[in-house]
Design an enzyme around this catalytic site. Sequence first.
Site, PDB file in Angstrom:
ATOM      1  N   TYR A  51       0.856  -1.197   0.000  1.00 23.42           N
ATOM      2  CA  TYR A  51       0.000   0.000   0.000  1.00 23.42           C
ATOM      3  C   TYR A  51       0.883   1.235   0.000  1.00 23.42           C
ATOM      4  CZ  TYR A  51      -5.035  -0.276   0.169  1.00 23.42           C
ATOM      5  OH  TYR A  51      -6.344  -0.391  -0.177  1.00 23.42           O
ATOM      6  N   GLU A  53      -0.519   4.804  -0.566  1.00 21.14           N
ATOM      7  CA  GLU A  53      -1.331   6.003  -0.860  1.00 21.14           C
ATOM      8  C   GLU A  53      -0.483   7.255  -0.694  1.00 21.14           C
ATOM      9  OE1 GLU A  53      -4.839   5.823   1.555  1.00 21.14           O
ATOM     10  OE2 GLU A  53      -5.813   4.404   0.212  1.00 21.14           O
ATOM     11  N   ASP A 197      -5.847  13.313 -25.609  1.00 22.40           N
ATOM     12  CA  ASP A 197      -5.898  11.931 -25.136  1.00 22.40           C
ATOM     13  C   ASP A 197      -5.178  11.109 -26.201  1.00 22.40           C
ATOM     14  OD1 ASP A 197      -6.503   9.302 -24.653  1.00 22.40           O
ATOM     15  OD2 ASP A 197      -8.618   9.651 -24.163  1.00 22.40           O
ATOM     16  N   THR A 223      -3.047   5.868 -22.184  1.00 21.98           N
ATOM     17  CA  THR A 223      -2.895   4.566 -21.555  1.00 21.98           C
ATOM     18  C   THR A 223      -1.464   4.127 -21.818  1.00 21.98           C
ATOM     19  OG1 THR A 223      -3.692   3.495 -23.556  1.00 21.98           O
ATOM     20  CG2 THR A 223      -5.304   3.856 -21.804  1.00 21.98           C
ATOM     21  N   LYS A 226      -1.270   0.217 -25.060  1.00 24.20           N
ATOM     22  CA  LYS A 226      -1.641   0.048 -26.474  1.00 24.20           C
ATOM     23  C   LYS A 226      -0.355   0.062 -27.303  1.00 24.20           C
ATOM     24  CE  LYS A 226      -6.324   1.827 -25.864  1.00 24.20           C
ATOM     25  NZ  LYS A 226      -6.459   2.653 -24.658  1.00 24.20           N
ATOM     26  N   ARG A 232      -1.220  -2.698 -18.514  1.00 25.62           N
ATOM     27  CA  ARG A 232      -2.510  -2.019 -18.589  1.00 25.62           C
ATOM     28  C   ARG A 232      -2.557  -0.895 -17.559  1.00 25.62           C
ATOM     29  NH1 ARG A 232      -6.721  -3.193 -21.288  1.00 25.62           N
ATOM     30  NH2 ARG A 232      -5.451  -4.798 -22.238  1.00 25.62           N
TER      31      ARG A 232
END
Length: 412
Positions: A51, A53, A197, A223, A226, A232
């Site tokens: 974790y 954060e 984008d 992203t 691709k 991903r």
Amino acid sequence: MADLVTDDPQIAGIIEKETIRQEQGLNLIASENTVSPSVLAAQGSVLTNKYAEGYPSRRYYGGCEFVDQAEDLAIARAKKLFNAPYANVQPHSGSQANMAVYFALLNPGDRILAMDLSHGGHLTHGAPASFSGRLFEFAHYGLTRDTQTIDMDQVATLAETFKPRLIVAGASAYPRIINFQKFADIAASVHALFMVDMAHIAGLVAGGVHPTPVGYADVITSTTHKTLRGPRGGLILGSDDLAAKINSQIFPGIQGGPLMHVIAAKAVAFHEALQPGFARYQQQVVENASVLARGLMNRGYKLVSNGTDNHMVLMDLTDRGLSGKEAEERLGRAGITVNKNTVPNETKGTFVTSGIRIGVPLVTSRGMKPDAVQQIAELICDVLDDAAAVEQVAPAVKDLCRRYPLYSGENA
Ligand code: DSN
């Protein structure tokens, strides 16, 4: 994998079947690729246990000294790769990258001008079913009727009349170069912010075969999985003055703990993209797509905009008496995976459609060059011309895939 086979044979079996599907099939989904073993290793690492954060050196948990290093590396490499002053590597996806940017720059109800979904835009560019369409007021531009390229006059007119606070350029199904300078000029003329984008074309941009939006856009989302050929996930680039606003919209705005294993895998992918071979790969992607386009058109098939400049083509089957859905299913029976796609001025709806989208990033990662891609074009046309051809095409597809194993080519 040995432990997984023993502990959970059901999931191990599913992974095995998917591995065979990927190995033995021609995957031509324009938004997919095949990552390197190093990206897979980082993503499958113990970093998934942590974790973290917050951001490097400003976490809400102890024990972050090593994941901090991974995130710092990912940020530094992303900035170097795209020559951008600021990067946030935490978005879990492109949709979340877009959401964070909208929330950072706008208030609910504000106006955004973006590309129409049926002309090639994305759900997060204002589709009514997406958070974007529910929370913001969108107007959409599309393609011209004659050249089927982005109608920049329409963009300019809508910018004047609709007065958006943000203009978005970028697409999920658009086969041509996007002129970022023209968009930036239009945005400046109406005092709108400008976002790109670049999810589909990020790898092409990194490889220098598509103009970069850096220097034109106020903020860039992407992203990483691709054409960029990473794990991903999502990415945001911009100028330092937006950093604080965007960082706080990713966390705590819309996300909790970052996926540190994915961030480490992004760092690996950015490192790979910084190597000289990556530009050669992207050049091959563009060459392969253009060979595919010519091969399909030579057999009489119609492509949106009559060709391609990037990694994909969009076949318009309107005149063929075949829907996108039927074409996708028929090609699927031959071992060729594509997706049905709307075409400009679509009449059949999103579940049926009149077109298919075909991309070559993944087969190029397998090492396929123009001779193999020409064969793919012929196989696709054989199946679309005549459903009975599936029987002859299916073994030819398997044979082609055997000659280009998933982890040979670029990913050996
Ligand atoms: N980015 C979409 C695609 O192009 O497949 C999915 O959201």
